[in-house]
Design a protein around this motif. Structure first.
Motif, short mmCIF file in Angstrom:
data_model
loop_
_atom_site.label_atom_id
_atom_site.label_comp_id
_atom_site.label_asym_id
_atom_site.label_seq_id
_atom_site.Cartn_x
_atom_site.Cartn_y
_atom_site.Cartn_z
N ALA A 146 0.77 -1.30 0.04
CA ALA A 146 0.07 0.09 0.14
C ALA A 146 0.97 1.11 0.07
N TRP A 147 1.98 1.38 0.79
CA TRP A 147 2.97 2.33 0.76
C TRP A 147 3.61 2.78 -0.82
N ALA A 148 3.97 1.52 -1.13
CA ALA A 148 4.65 1.71 -2.22
C ALA A 148 3.64 2.00 -3.60
N ARG A 149 2.45 1.55 -3.45
CA ARG A 149 1.42 2.14 -4.33
C ARG A 149 1.34 3.59 -4.39
N GLU A 150 1.15 4.23 -3.14
CA GLU A 150 1.06 5.52 -3.00
C GLU A 150 2.20 6.49 -3.46
N ILE A 151 3.43 6.01 -3.12
CA ILE A 151 4.57 6.59 -3.50
C ILE A 151 4.91 6.42 -5.07
N ALA A 152 4.45 5.39 -5.45
CA ALA A 152 4.60 5.22 -7.02
C ALA A 152 3.65 6.27 -7.81
N ASP A 153 2.53 6.25 -7.18
CA ASP A 153 1.54 7.17 -7.81
C ASP A 153 1.87 8.63 -7.86
N LEU A 154 2.48 9.02 -6.71
CA LEU A 154 3.24 10.56 -6.91
C LEU A 154 4.36 10.53 -8.01
N VAL A 155 5.28 9.41 -7.89
CA VAL A 155 6.33 9.64 -8.82
C VAL A 155 5.61 9.70 -10.30
N THR A 156 4.66 9.02 -10.51
CA THR A 156 3.93 9.14 -11.78
C THR A 156 3.42 10.51 -11.99
#
Length: 203
Positions: A146-156
């Motif tokens: 869940a943490w990685a999904r949120e960070i990846a969304d910000l990178v995108t």
């Protein structure tokens, strides 16, 4: 009772600065002023430090950095909370894009602490996966995803197609979860060390 006291204090605080301010305080500032000393320009100092981090990110062509170390987090945002506790447990971190608003993730019951820092564009509850919060290896993995999904969304959202992300400290579960989302990670400790090595020269 404690919650109501916190809320009342939070309502009074905007005129006084942030809960996270760790500066010299009103007494020292008053003494300096009485002596005719020039007072520090906190806004300029904060902007300079964040710009130093972004300068290092841009030089390496990274989309941004996730900062978890309390010392690095303080440098990038000037926000502080439970620093000794956070040295041991990742309960707060910040995503600093090379271009775009910084997103501070804080302890869920303490989101008010960073509310008045102008360099923080958004504050969200932190997603934590260490054992004390998760309670099982499977829950740790779920929270890390869940943490990685949120960070990846910000990178995108802010990387402009660049998926290279620096991180100062992270455990293997979080690292693997980011890789599963096609985020290329690099050690970001050198970025923060080099940024901090040049001291404030703002006039």
């Amino acid at each position: 009772g404690y919650q109501s006291k916190i809320l009342r204090s939070a309502a009074r605080r905007p005129g006084l600065g942030s809960f996270g301010d760790l500066g010299p305080g009103a007494l020292a500032l008053g003494e300096w002023q009485a002596l005719g000393l020039e007072l520090p320009d906190l806004a300029a100092m904060r902007a300079y430090r964040l710009a130093r981090v972004r300068q290092e990110l841009a030089a390496r062509d990274y989309a941004g950095i996730v900062v978890t170390d309390p010392i690095n987090l303080r440098y990038a945002t000037d926000s502080a909370n439970m620093q000794v506790w956070c040295l041991h447990n990742c309960t707060r971190y910040v995503f600093v894009p090379t271009e775009g608003p910084a997103v501070l993730f804080d302890y869920a019951q303490a989101l008010h602490i960073g509310a008045n820092f102008p360099l923080v564009g958004e504050i969200r509850p932190a997603t934590t996966w260490f054992y004390m919060y998760a309670g099982s290896a499977e829950e740790e993995r779920r929270r890390a995803r869940a943490w990685a999904r949120e960070i990846a969304d910000l990178v995108t959202a802010h990387g402009g197609g660049n998926r290279r992300l620096a991180i100062d400290h992270i455990d293997p579960r979080g690292l693997q979860a980011l890789h599963d989302r096609q985020i290329e990670t690099v050690d970001g400790e050198d970025i923060m060390e080099i940024a901090r090595a040049i001291k404030n020269d703002v006039e």
